[in-house]
Design an enzyme around this catalytic site. Structure first.
Site, PDB file in Angstrom:
ATOM      1  CD  GLN A   4      -2.525   1.509   2.570  1.00 46.79           C
ATOM      2  OE1 GLN A   4      -2.386   0.961   3.600  1.00 46.79           O
ATOM      3  NE2 GLN A   4      -3.435   2.257   2.300  1.00 46.79           N
ATOM      4  CE1 TYR A  61       2.668  -4.034  11.538  1.00 49.69           C
ATOM      5  CE2 TYR A  61       0.951  -2.880  12.816  1.00 49.69           C
ATOM      6  CZ  TYR A  61       1.740  -2.966  11.842  1.00 49.69           C
ATOM      7  OH  TYR A  61       2.163  -1.749  11.289  1.00 49.69           O
TER       8      TYR A  61
HETATM    9  P1  NAD Z   1       1.445  -3.873   2.515  1.00 47.19           P
HETATM   10  O1  NAD Z   1       0.956  -5.243   3.460  1.00 47.19           O
HETATM   11  O2  NAD Z   1       0.468  -3.175   1.912  1.00 47.19           O
HETATM   12  O3  NAD Z   1       2.852  -4.165   1.982  1.00 47.19           O
HETATM   13  C1  NAD Z   1       4.072  -4.795   2.200  1.00 47.19           C
HETATM   14  C2  NAD Z   1       4.694  -5.402   1.282  1.00 47.19           C
HETATM   15  O4  NAD Z   1       6.020  -6.119   1.869  1.00 47.19           O
HETATM   16  C3  NAD Z   1       3.867  -6.179   0.331  1.00 47.19           C
HETATM   17  O5  NAD Z   1       3.993  -5.853  -0.932  1.00 47.19           O
HETATM   18  C4  NAD Z   1       4.613  -7.624   0.533  1.00 47.19           C
HETATM   19  O6  NAD Z   1       4.770  -8.468  -0.631  1.00 47.19           O
HETATM   20  C5  NAD Z   1       6.140  -7.249   0.953  1.00 47.19           C
HETATM   21  N1  NAD Z   1       6.716  -8.134   1.692  1.00 47.19           N
HETATM   22  C6  NAD Z   1       6.086  -9.006   2.591  1.00 47.19           C
HETATM   23  N2  NAD Z   1       6.981  -9.957   3.124  1.00 47.19           N
HETATM   24  C7  NAD Z   1       8.124  -9.814   2.517  1.00 47.19           C
HETATM   25  C8  NAD Z   1       9.300 -10.217   2.516  1.00 47.19           C
HETATM   26  N3  NAD Z   1       9.644 -11.415   3.250  1.00 47.19           N
HETATM   27  N4  NAD Z   1      10.356  -9.984   1.770  1.00 47.19           N
HETATM   28  C9  NAD Z   1      10.300  -8.730   0.946  1.00 47.19           C
HETATM   29  N5  NAD Z   1       8.875  -7.972   0.882  1.00 47.19           N
HETATM   30  C10 NAD Z   1       7.885  -8.621   1.485  1.00 47.19           C
HETATM   31  O7  NAD Z   1       2.006  -2.910   3.979  1.00 47.19           O
HETATM   32  P2  NAD Z   1       2.088  -1.269   3.804  1.00 47.19           P
HETATM   33  O8  NAD Z   1       0.742  -0.747   4.367  1.00 47.19           O
HETATM   34  O9  NAD Z   1       2.565  -1.009   2.353  1.00 47.19           O
HETATM   35  O10 NAD Z   1       2.962  -1.004   5.096  1.00 47.19           O
HETATM   36  C11 NAD Z   1       4.328  -0.886   4.821  1.00 47.19           C
HETATM   37  C12 NAD Z   1       5.000  -0.576   6.209  1.00 47.19           C
HETATM   38  O11 NAD Z   1       4.441   0.697   6.709  1.00 47.19           O
HETATM   39  C13 NAD Z   1       5.089  -1.797   7.112  1.00 47.19           C
HETATM   40  O12 NAD Z   1       6.069  -1.833   8.061  1.00 47.19           O
HETATM   41  C14 NAD Z   1       3.834  -1.280   7.947  1.00 47.19           C
HETATM   42  O13 NAD Z   1       3.799  -1.802   9.313  1.00 47.19           O
HETATM   43  C15 NAD Z   1       3.909   0.198   8.046  1.00 47.19           C
HETATM   44  N6  NAD Z   1       2.640   0.692   8.489  1.00 47.19           N
HETATM   45  C16 NAD Z   1       1.646   0.656   7.674  1.00 47.19           C
HETATM   46  C17 NAD Z   1       0.725   1.225   7.986  1.00 47.19           C
HETATM   47  C18 NAD Z   1      -0.709   1.242   7.119  1.00 47.19           C
HETATM   48  O14 NAD Z   1      -1.709   1.752   7.492  1.00 47.19           O
HETATM   49  N7  NAD Z   1      -0.662   0.850   5.870  1.00 47.19           N
HETATM   50  C19 NAD Z   1       0.411   1.945   9.115  1.00 47.19           C
HETATM   51  C20 NAD Z   1       1.258   1.984  10.135  1.00 47.19           C
HETATM   52  C21 NAD Z   1       2.655   1.323   9.799  1.00 47.19           C
HETATM   53  N1  SER Z   2      -2.884   0.231   9.478  1.00 51.12           N
HETATM   54  C1  SER Z   2      -1.963  -0.651  10.304  1.00 51.12           C
HETATM   55  C2  SER Z   2      -2.910  -1.856  10.864  1.00 51.12           C
HETATM   56  O1  SER Z   2      -3.682  -1.787  10.910  1.00 51.12           O
HETATM   57  C3  SER Z   2      -1.322  -0.216  11.574  1.00 51.12           C
HETATM   58  O2  SER Z   2       0.040  -0.118  11.659  1.00 51.12           O
HETATM   59  O3  SER Z   2      -2.275  -2.979  10.850  1.00 51.12           O
END
Ligand code: NAD
Ligand code: SER
Length: 321
Positions: A14, A142
């Site tokens: 995302q 997480y």
């Molecule tokens: P997501 O799940 O949409 O994307 C994660 C990506 O990592 C995916 O494309 C997946 O294929 C890849 N991935 C998973 N395991 C892997 C591995 N072993 N090796 C390489 N790639 C791998 O997550 P996101 O929402 O894009 O989040 C990105 C980061 O931001 C994460 O660390 C998440 O914890 C953090 N985060 C996201 C949110 C949110 O609301 N989206 C909020 C807080 C923190």
């Molecule tokens: N948007 C994330 C989740 O819901 C928060 O890190 O897991």
């Protein structure tokens, strides 16, 4: 264009989808290498390397091959998926981060970005205007990995001078990409259903208030933190950043103004407990003081922009989104 060479790990998720594009604008197509466990979903602009971040040797190879100077490490298992497979969440989130920090240490990289989350909060954490420095009692695997990750970031900075920077993102909302297994995912899906003219069944209770942020603000926060002079940063821990807080019923009310026929029903599942362990909103004065953080979007302005862009996508594809 700047001369740093960026590696984005988890570029197909995302955030990665949107952040990689912003990084290419700042560093040029040749300045950014994207990578993910999965092959790219659309035609790749620039270099892409398929990578499992648990494979440390391959990570070293990629860093050397492309002469990488900075890593944005986004690969992780999020809160809901992580509760379904806690052991795997620990492995991906912790071993992945350690591999990144080790390559940064051994190859002398300039900077690393590691996103933290509101999931570090829980238990006795104050729920309202949650302070930067407070009780952290995460209730999910997480959240545990994000808290330990923040300690590791601080440790690698203090011990090895690896310049790791981190933000505790709220739930993120975007039109370009779908979320990947979190508890705040409903806040993206609800827009898609409203624009598609379909009813929405929410997996959280209507009154569940959580901190949220629109993706353009999250991307700008990330780039601004990474650009800040190191002497301005009072910590290499997750910075609280805030924009808005709302509940499913707040967002449903706003969407019904645009789509009076839109129907939302509520069927809370295991994600309700996760959401209830988090907080209402964060005090982000430290980010504002240290590196000038300021949000732009609130629920109203985000909704206008989301709807405009989702309608455009719908018209362009001529199909349901
Ligand atoms: P997501 O799940 O949409 O994307 C994660 C990506 O990592 C995916 O494309 C997946 O294929 C890849 N991935 C998973 N395991 C892997 C591995 N072993 N090796 C390489 N790639 C791998 O997550 P996101 O929402 O894009 O989040 C990105 C980061 O931001 C994460 O660390 C998440 O914890 C953090 N985060 C996201 C949110 C949110 O609301 N989206 C909020 C807080 C923190
Ligand atoms: N948007 C994330 C989740 O819901 C928060 O890190 O897991």
């Amino acid at each position: 264009m700047r001369k740093d060479k960026i590696l984005v790990i988890g570029s197909e998720g995302q955030i990665g989808t949107v952040l990689s594009q912003a990084l290419r604008q700042a560093y040029g197509i040749g300045g950014v290498v994207t990578s993910d466990l999965n092959p790219p979903r659309s035609a790749v602009i620039g270099a892409f390397e398929q990578l499992n971040v648990l494979d440390g040797e391959r990570l070293f190879e990629i860093v050397k091959k492309h002469k990488i100077t900075q890593i944005y490490h986004l690969a992780a298992m999020l809160s809901a998926k992580g509760e379904q497979n806690p052991k795997m969440a620990w492995d991906v989130n912790m071993t992945g981060l350690l591999n990144v920090l080790e390559v940064a240490r051994q190859e002398g990289l300039d900077k690393v970005y590691f996103p933290s989350s509101i999931a570090v909060f829980g238990g006795e954490t104050p729920k309202k205007n949650t302070p930067q420095h407070t009780i952290l009692q995460p209730q999910t695997m997480y959240g545990i990995t994000k808290e330990v990750g923040e300690h590791l970031a601080q440790y690698y900075y203090a011990k090895h001078k690896v310049d790791v920077r981190s933000i505790r993102y709220p739930g993120l909302i975007s039109y370009q990409s779908m979320p990947g297994g979190g508890t705040t995912d409903y806040a993206v899906e609800i827009y898609h259903k409203a624009v598609a003219g379909e009813p929405f069944e929410c997996f959280l209770k209507p009154e569940t208030r959580l901190p949220m942020m629109y993706m353009p603000d999250a991307v700008r926060a990330t780039l601004e933190l990474m650009d800040a002079p190191v002497e301005k940063l009072s910590m290499h821990y997750g910075y609280n950043v805030s924009a808005m807080s709302f509940s499913p019923s707040d967002i449903a009310t706003v969407l019904k103004v645009h789509f009076p026929e839109f129907k939302v029903t509520y069927k809370p599942d295991f994600r309700q407990q996760i959401a209830e362990s988090w907080v209402d909103g964060m005090d982000d004065s430290q980010a504002r003081a240290d590196w000038g953080w300021k949000h732009e979007y609130d629920l109203g302005t985000m909704t206008q922009d989301m709807l405009l862009n989702l309608q455009k996508i719908k018209e362009k594809s001529g199909a349901k989104i």
